[in-house]
Scaffold this motif. Structure first.
Motif, mmCIF file in Angstrom:
data_model
loop_
_atom_site.group_PDB
_atom_site.id
_atom_site.type_symbol
_atom_site.label_atom_id
_atom_site.label_comp_id
_atom_site.label_asym_id
_atom_site.label_seq_id
_atom_site.Cartn_x
_atom_site.Cartn_y
_atom_site.Cartn_z
ATOM 1 N N SER A 344 0.849 -1.184 0.000
ATOM 2 C CA SER A 344 0.000 0.000 0.000
ATOM 3 C C SER A 344 0.886 1.236 0.000
ATOM 4 N N PRO A 345 0.705 2.165 -0.950
ATOM 5 C CA PRO A 345 1.584 3.331 -1.039
ATOM 6 C C PRO A 345 1.221 4.409 -0.038
ATOM 7 N N LEU A 346 2.248 5.036 0.520
ATOM 8 C CA LEU A 346 2.033 6.132 1.461
ATOM 9 C C LEU A 346 1.445 7.355 0.768
ATOM 10 N N VAL A 347 1.738 7.533 -0.523
ATOM 11 C CA VAL A 347 1.259 8.707 -1.241
ATOM 12 C C VAL A 347 -0.259 8.695 -1.384
ATOM 13 N N ALA A 348 -0.895 7.518 -1.230
ATOM 14 C CA ALA A 348 -2.345 7.439 -1.332
ATOM 15 C C ALA A 348 -3.043 7.794 -0.025
ATOM 16 N N VAL A 349 -2.298 8.014 1.066
ATOM 17 C CA VAL A 349 -2.894 8.443 2.330
ATOM 18 C C VAL A 349 -3.411 9.876 2.164
ATOM 19 N N PRO A 350 -4.591 10.201 2.664
ATOM 20 C CA PRO A 350 -5.087 11.579 2.549
ATOM 21 C C PRO A 350 -4.066 12.586 3.071
#
Length: 382
Positions: A344-350
């Motif tokens: 799961s990519p960190l960049v996809a965190v709000p």
């Protein structure tokens, strides 16, 4: 959809030329070509991610925000092409029927020609069908004579196909699920279908969104007191755009070898084996200073289930198993999730949540755990 300027309802049959029929002004996004994304929805997304303008987000964060949440479906495995069809041979009764019918029709055609000259067309049609049946009978009879050779040739081709299928299955078994980690929107597609039309109509990017490459690294006043380890350039650009480095007097680096000596460290990473290994390397490289994990944990990604972006990465099972063996402390559920090739990519965190995670980790790295009845500590520079 509604017009983003006058909020008039625009049915699909009258949305021609991306122009509102009521106010005659253009809009940027046509939902039929942008997977349901329109101007008002993009503005609401930017406002929600940016916390009403208090957080600046990057183009890549906006792109990943439109990625489908949850685990992508597993692509079914397919057998190799070119499987030979099993030969079929007509029985003796069918051959006898074809022979009798063909000979009879030819005889009828002959009688029609000799006895009734006026029925030449009918005789020709009947004779043609008779010859066709005789030809089919002759072909099937020839195949019956070569039945053993044809079946032996088919059995050889079938064994070769089975060997190819077994080889393919063994090769697939040596890899994780054969899916790539491409997002729903590629960077080029998102720019051509969303950002470029938006800039054409509104003259630039949406308010509160900046280009990753256009963000200039901010330099804190005075010597740095904190180090941030993050290999993702989008995350570092996001932190610089929100003055994180200035407020916390932090230096942002992309590799463990670039960490300055003597400074507490926070690590921002993906929920992946490589991200967890980066955290262990940082703690091994700086054993005398606090190293705070500010990344996306595997436990969080697994627990979020359909609320987090989960991607498959096609990789070999043995190297992945060796990598996971270097990461003790994983639960059985986390280990099984990573062993499938998921991450799961960190960049996809709000962005709002990501900035809060980094700020809490910075305060913890600088001041330690501050709780009830703890000694007061100086405020973090803002």
């Amino acid at each position: 959809m509604k017009c983003p300027r006058c909020e008039t309802e625009l049915p699909g049959r009258i949305r021609t030329g991306r122009t509102c029929w009521s106010c005659q002004q253009r809009f940027a996004l046509e939902p039929k070509y942008t997977r349901g994304l329109h101007d008002l929805r993009l503005r609401r997304t930017v406002e929600r991610l940016g916390d009403g303008g208090r957080v600046v987000l990057t183009v890549q964060q906006l792109r990943w925000a439109h990625h489908e949440r949850g685990r992508p479906p597993i692509r079914p495995r397919r057998d190799p092409p070119g499987r030979p069809d099993e030969p079929r041979f007509e029985g003796v009764g069918v051959l006898a029927f074809c022979l009798g019918m063909g000979a009879g029709l030819v005889a009828v055609a002959y009688l029609l020609i000799t006895r009734l000259p006026a029925s030449i067309i009918l005789a020709a049609v009947v004779g043609l069908f008779g010859l066709v049946m005789l030809g089919a009978m002759a072909r099937d009879a020839f195949r019956l004579l070569r039945r053993g050779r044809i079946r032996a040739r088919w059995e050889l081709a079938e064994r070769q196909w089975q060997l190819r299928r077994e080889l393919q299955r063994r090769q697939e078994a040596a890899w994780t699920t054969p899916l790539d980690n491409r997002p729903d929107w590629s960077d080029a597609e998102f720019r051509s279908k969303v950002l470029n039309p938006w800039a054409e109509v509104y003259g630039g990017l949406p308010d509160g969104v900046v280009e990753d490459a256009a963000v200039r690294p901010s330099v804190p006043d005075g010597p740095p007191v904190l180090a941030v380890l993050c290999p993702d350039r989008t995350i570092t650009a996001f932190l610089h755009a929100n003055t994180f480095a200035e407020r916390f007097r932090a230096v942002l680096v992309a590799a463990t070898a670039e960490l300055p000596d003597g400074l507490p460290v926070i690590v921002l990473h993906d929920a992946s084996p490589q991200g967890l290994l980066l955290l262990r390397e940082a703690r091994a490289a700086r054993p005398a200073v606090p190293v705070v994990d500010a990344g996306l944990s595997t436990r969080t990604a697994v627990a979020a289930w359909d609320r987090a972006v989960q991607l498959y990465e096609h990789q070999e099972r043995e190297p992945l198993a060796e990598l996971l063996a270097r990461l003790p402390g994983l639960s059985e559920r986390e280990h099984g999730w990573l062993a499938k090739g998921l991450w799961s990519p960190l960049v996809a965190v709000p962005p709002k949540r990501l900035l809060a995670m980094a700020e809490r980790a910075a305060e913890r790295a600088l001041h330690g755990n501050v709780g009830f009845l703890s000694w007061p500590v100086p405020e973090v520079p803002r």
